[in-house]
Design a protein around this motif. Structure first.
Motif, PDB file in Angstrom:
ATOM      1  N   ASP A  72       0.503  -0.897   0.290  1.00 25.38           N
ATOM      2  CA  ASP A  72      -0.091   0.002  -0.127  1.00 25.38           C
ATOM      3  C   ASP A  72       0.923   1.086   0.177  1.00 25.38           C
ATOM      4  N   LYS A  92      -2.942   4.886   0.457  1.00 22.55           N
ATOM      5  CA  LYS A  92      -2.668   4.352   1.933  1.00 22.55           C
ATOM      6  C   LYS A  92      -4.387   3.579   1.556  1.00 22.55           C
ATOM      7  N   ASN A  93      -5.043   4.382   1.438  1.00 28.05           N
ATOM      8  CA  ASN A  93      -6.843   4.350   3.225  1.00 28.05           C
ATOM      9  C   ASN A  93      -7.211   3.378   1.366  1.00 28.05           C
ATOM     10  N   ASN A  96      -5.964  -0.223   1.163  1.00 25.32           N
ATOM     11  CA  ASN A  96      -6.640  -1.006   1.842  1.00 25.32           C
ATOM     12  C   ASN A  96      -7.501  -1.448   1.651  1.00 25.32           C
ATOM     13  N   TRP A  99      -8.343  -3.913  -1.041  1.00 24.59           N
ATOM     14  CA  TRP A  99      -7.158  -4.933  -1.032  1.00 24.59           C
ATOM     15  C   TRP A  99      -8.602  -5.827  -0.237  1.00 24.59           C
ATOM     16  N   SER A 100      -9.313  -5.901   0.218  1.00 28.88           N
ATOM     17  CA  SER A 100      -9.774  -5.576   1.215  1.00 28.88           C
ATOM     18  C   SER A 100     -11.352  -6.831   0.833  1.00 28.88           C
TER      19      SER A 100
END
Length: 105
Positions: A72, A92-93, A96, A99-100
């Motif tokens: 990330d 980054k947020n 993440n 990806w989740s």
């Protein structure tokens, strides 16, 4: 005489297309509405955060598709484009989150 109906139809299509494009752009701006606070102090910070969101989501999808490892961190070339802390936070947020979604469904 056949040119007049064609021109009317063309104008109608252009008006509808422009209205649709405006609505899509407005929706995109609304979907990235981030309020000021934390590291977001200015309109420029807001734009940078939104750009980070877009790039992070895209990177997560590409990494997942190519079976790459979770990463990330914005790539060095993105950081070299004078991206701010707001960009990096949005990246980054979003990475993440995407990806989740991709790994957990």
């Amino acid at each position: 005489m056949a040119k007049i109906p064609f021109l009317v139809a063309l104008v109608f299509i252009l008006i509808i297309g422009a209205t649709g494009l405006h609505n899509v752009m407005a929706q995109n701006q609304m979907s990235c509405a981030i309020q000021k606070g934390g590291i977001i102090h200015t309109q420029s910070d807001q734009r940078q955060y939104c750009m980070g969101i877009t790039e992070g989501q895209k990177a997560a999808a590409e990494n997942f598709q190519h079976q790459a490892k979770f990463n990330d961190s914005p790539p060095p070339e993105a950081q070299g484009l004078n991206h701010t802390a707001a960009f990096n936070e949005g990246y980054k947020n979003s990475y993440n989150d995407e990806w989740s979604i991709l790994t957990k469904g």
